[in-house]
Write a protein that holds these residues in place. Structure first.
Motif, PDB file in Angstrom:
ATOM      1  N   LEU A  33       0.818  -1.211   0.000  1.00  0.00           N
ATOM      2  CA  LEU A  33       0.000   0.000   0.000  1.00  0.00           C
ATOM      3  C   LEU A  33       0.856   1.267   0.000  1.00  0.00           C
ATOM      4  O   LEU A  33       0.479   2.276  -0.614  1.00  0.00           O
ATOM      5  N   GLY A  34       1.997   1.213   0.670  1.00  0.00           N
ATOM      6  CA  GLY A  34       2.886   2.376   0.673  1.00  0.00           C
ATOM      7  C   GLY A  34       3.404   2.700  -0.720  1.00  0.00           C
ATOM      8  O   GLY A  34       3.403   3.866  -1.144  1.00  0.00           O
ATOM      9  N   PHE A  35       3.827   1.683  -1.444  1.00  0.00           N
ATOM     10  CA  PHE A  35       4.292   1.923  -2.810  1.00  0.00           C
ATOM     11  C   PHE A  35       3.132   2.309  -3.727  1.00  0.00           C
ATOM     12  O   PHE A  35       3.303   3.070  -4.676  1.00  0.00           O
ATOM     13  N   GLY A  36       1.936   1.807  -3.434  1.00  0.00           N
ATOM     14  CA  GLY A  36       0.762   2.231  -4.196  1.00  0.00           C
ATOM     15  C   GLY A  36       0.457   3.704  -3.960  1.00  0.00           C
ATOM     16  O   GLY A  36       0.116   4.433  -4.896  1.00  0.00           O
ATOM     17  N   GLY A  37       0.592   4.132  -2.703  1.00  0.00           N
ATOM     18  CA  GLY A  37       0.404   5.555  -2.392  1.00  0.00           C
ATOM     19  C   GLY A  37       1.442   6.410  -3.091  1.00  0.00           C
ATOM     20  O   GLY A  37       1.132   7.495  -3.615  1.00  0.00           O
ATOM     21  N   ALA A  38       2.681   5.930  -3.114  1.00  0.00           N
ATOM     22  CA  ALA A  38       3.743   6.663  -3.821  1.00  0.00           C
ATOM     23  C   ALA A  38       3.451   6.719  -5.319  1.00  0.00           C
ATOM     24  O   ALA A  38       3.688   7.748  -5.963  1.00  0.00           O
ATOM     25  N   ALA A  39       2.923   5.629  -5.866  1.00  0.00           N
ATOM     26  CA  ALA A  39       2.568   5.614  -7.293  1.00  0.00           C
ATOM     27  C   ALA A  39       1.436   6.591  -7.579  1.00  0.00           C
ATOM     28  O   ALA A  39       1.471   7.311  -8.588  1.00  0.00           O
ATOM     29  N   ALA A  40       0.448   6.635  -6.694  1.00  0.00           N
ATOM     30  CA  ALA A  40      -0.668   7.574  -6.871  1.00  0.00           C
ATOM     31  C   ALA A  40      -0.166   9.014  -6.829  1.00  0.00           C
ATOM     32  O   ALA A  40      -0.554   9.846  -7.659  1.00  0.00           O
ATOM     33  N   TRP A  41       0.707   9.304  -5.864  1.00  0.00           N
ATOM     34  CA  TRP A  41       1.255  10.663  -5.768  1.00  0.00           C
ATOM     35  C   TRP A  41       2.095  11.014  -6.999  1.00  0.00           C
ATOM     36  O   TRP A  41       2.009  12.115  -7.534  1.00  0.00           O
ATOM     37  N   SER A  42       2.895  10.072  -7.447  1.00  0.00           N
ATOM     38  CA  SER A  42       3.726  10.305  -8.627  1.00  0.00           C
ATOM     39  C   SER A  42       2.854  10.559  -9.860  1.00  0.00           C
ATOM     40  O   SER A  42       3.149  11.445 -10.658  1.00  0.00           O
ATOM     41  N   ASP A  43       1.784   9.786  -9.988  1.00  0.00           N
ATOM     42  CA  ASP A  43       0.888   9.966 -11.125  1.00  0.00           C
ATOM     43  C   ASP A  43       0.195  11.323 -11.055  1.00  0.00           C
ATOM     44  O   ASP A  43       0.025  11.997 -12.064  1.00  0.00           O
ATOM     45  N   MET A  90     -11.887   0.748  -8.810  1.00  0.00           N
ATOM     46  CA  MET A  90     -10.935   1.499  -9.622  1.00  0.00           C
ATOM     47  C   MET A  90     -11.678   2.233 -10.742  1.00  0.00           C
ATOM     48  O   MET A  90     -11.408   3.407 -11.001  1.00  0.00           O
ATOM     49  N   ALA A  91     -12.623   1.566 -11.379  1.00  0.00           N
ATOM     50  CA  ALA A  91     -13.376   2.182 -12.471  1.00  0.00           C
ATOM     51  C   ALA A  91     -14.250   3.334 -11.971  1.00  0.00           C
ATOM     52  O   ALA A  91     -14.320   4.386 -12.620  1.00  0.00           O
ATOM     53  N   ILE A  92     -14.893   3.149 -10.833  1.00  0.00           N
ATOM     54  CA  ILE A  92     -15.739   4.218 -10.276  1.00  0.00           C
ATOM     55  C   ILE A  92     -14.883   5.450  -9.967  1.00  0.00           C
ATOM     56  O   ILE A  92     -15.215   6.576 -10.354  1.00  0.00           O
ATOM     57  N   ILE A  93     -13.786   5.242  -9.269  1.00  0.00           N
ATOM     58  CA  ILE A  93     -12.918   6.363  -8.887  1.00  0.00           C
ATOM     59  C   ILE A  93     -12.262   6.971 -10.124  1.00  0.00           C
ATOM     60  O   ILE A  93     -12.125   8.192 -10.236  1.00  0.00           O
ATOM     61  N   GLY A  94     -11.889   6.141 -11.085  1.00  0.00           N
ATOM     62  CA  GLY A  94     -11.341   6.647 -12.338  1.00  0.00           C
ATOM     63  C   GLY A  94     -12.347   7.504 -13.092  1.00  0.00           C
ATOM     64  O   GLY A  94     -11.991   8.531 -13.680  1.00  0.00           O
ATOM     65  N   GLY A  95     -13.615   7.115 -13.060  1.00  0.00           N
ATOM     66  CA  GLY A  95     -14.660   7.913 -13.688  1.00  0.00           C
ATOM     67  C   GLY A  95     -14.807   9.278 -13.026  1.00  0.00           C
ATOM     68  O   GLY A  95     -14.962  10.302 -13.703  1.00  0.00           O
ATOM     69  N   GLY A 103      -3.340   6.119 -11.617  1.00  0.00           N
ATOM     70  CA  GLY A 103      -2.664   5.518 -10.469  1.00  0.00           C
ATOM     71  C   GLY A 103      -3.425   5.770  -9.179  1.00  0.00           C
ATOM     72  O   GLY A 103      -3.445   4.927  -8.272  1.00  0.00           O
ATOM     73  N   ILE A 104      -4.085   6.930  -9.097  1.00  0.00           N
ATOM     74  CA  ILE A 104      -4.900   7.245  -7.919  1.00  0.00           C
ATOM     75  C   ILE A 104      -6.082   6.281  -7.836  1.00  0.00           C
ATOM     76  O   ILE A 104      -6.398   5.750  -6.768  1.00  0.00           O
ATOM     77  N   ALA A 105      -6.733   6.049  -8.962  1.00  0.00           N
ATOM     78  CA  ALA A 105      -7.879   5.139  -8.992  1.00  0.00           C
ATOM     79  C   ALA A 105      -7.453   3.701  -8.687  1.00  0.00           C
ATOM     80  O   ALA A 105      -8.137   2.990  -7.946  1.00  0.00           O
ATOM     81  N   ILE A 106      -6.331   3.291  -9.233  1.00  0.00           N
ATOM     82  CA  ILE A 106      -5.843   1.924  -8.985  1.00  0.00           C
ATOM     83  C   ILE A 106      -5.512   1.745  -7.509  1.00  0.00           C
ATOM     84  O   ILE A 106      -5.906   0.747  -6.886  1.00  0.00           O
TER      85      ILE A 106
END
Length: 186
Positions: free
Chosen positions: A15-25, A113-118, A155-158
């Motif tokens: 989850l930490g690397f996912g958060g970093a990916a979301a921030w980077s995106d 992911m799709a809902i948040i991406g939308g 990346g935020i949605a994922i």
């Protein structure tokens, strides 16, 4: 108890690397490959420790479920990447999380992911139309959206979908973790 801490540590790494990916995106519209690699690598010790040291405790699905989810998501997202529907970082990130959630958690991951991406897509259109932020950071999602680019920081949605899928799988649910800590040897 050691097994419990290893599992929680690995989930938090994912989850930490996912958060970093979301921030980077969000900040640069890129997701470094290292983040997806670390998420996938964090799964391996958690899965193997659980199956080796506590085979009677149901925490993960079968290795086949996780492998099929990983391979199928990789294939679908790779085709989407070739068709320029998603970015390469997005493809790798969702593939790494598919490994974690397996077939049982894949629907929750993709749905949320799709809902948040939308929602992010709608916000992107609003930013492009109204330009509400006066001085957005250069190369950030907001800056690009306000210039009329219709790129979404998926990346935020994922990452958001992964948090919900982890919760539904019981990886983060307090009652599941408490019962795991009590039942798991070590």
């Amino acid at each position: 108890m050691l097994l419990f801490f290893i599992l929680v540590f690995c989930a938090l790494i994912a989850l930490g690397f996912g958060g970093a990916a979301a921030w980077s995106d969000y900040s640069s519209m890129t997701i470094p490959n290292l983040y997806a690699i670390c998420i996938a690598l964090a799964f391996l010790p958690a899965f193997f420790m659980m199956n080796y040291f506590a085979p009677d405790v149901t925490y993960f699905s079968t290795w086949q479920s996780h492998t099929i989810a990983f391979v199928s998501v990789f294939f679908v997202t790779y085709v989407m990447f070739l068709l320029k529907l998603i970015g390469g970082g997005d493809s790798k990130l969702i593939t790494a999380y598919a490994l974690w959630v397996g077939l049982e958690g894949l629907m929750a991951l993709v749905f949320f992911m799709a809902i948040i991406g939308g929602v992010l897509g709608i916000i992107t259109l609003i930013l492009g139309q109204w330009k509400p932020v006066k001085k957005p950071a250069k190369k950030s999602w907001v800056a690009l959206a306000q210039k009329g680019k219709k790129q979404v920081p998926y990346g935020i949605a994922i990452f958001s979908g992964a948090i919900i899928a982890f919760w539904q799988a019981g990886y983060l649910e307090p009652n599941t973790l408490i019962s795991l800590a009590a039942a798991a040897p070590g």
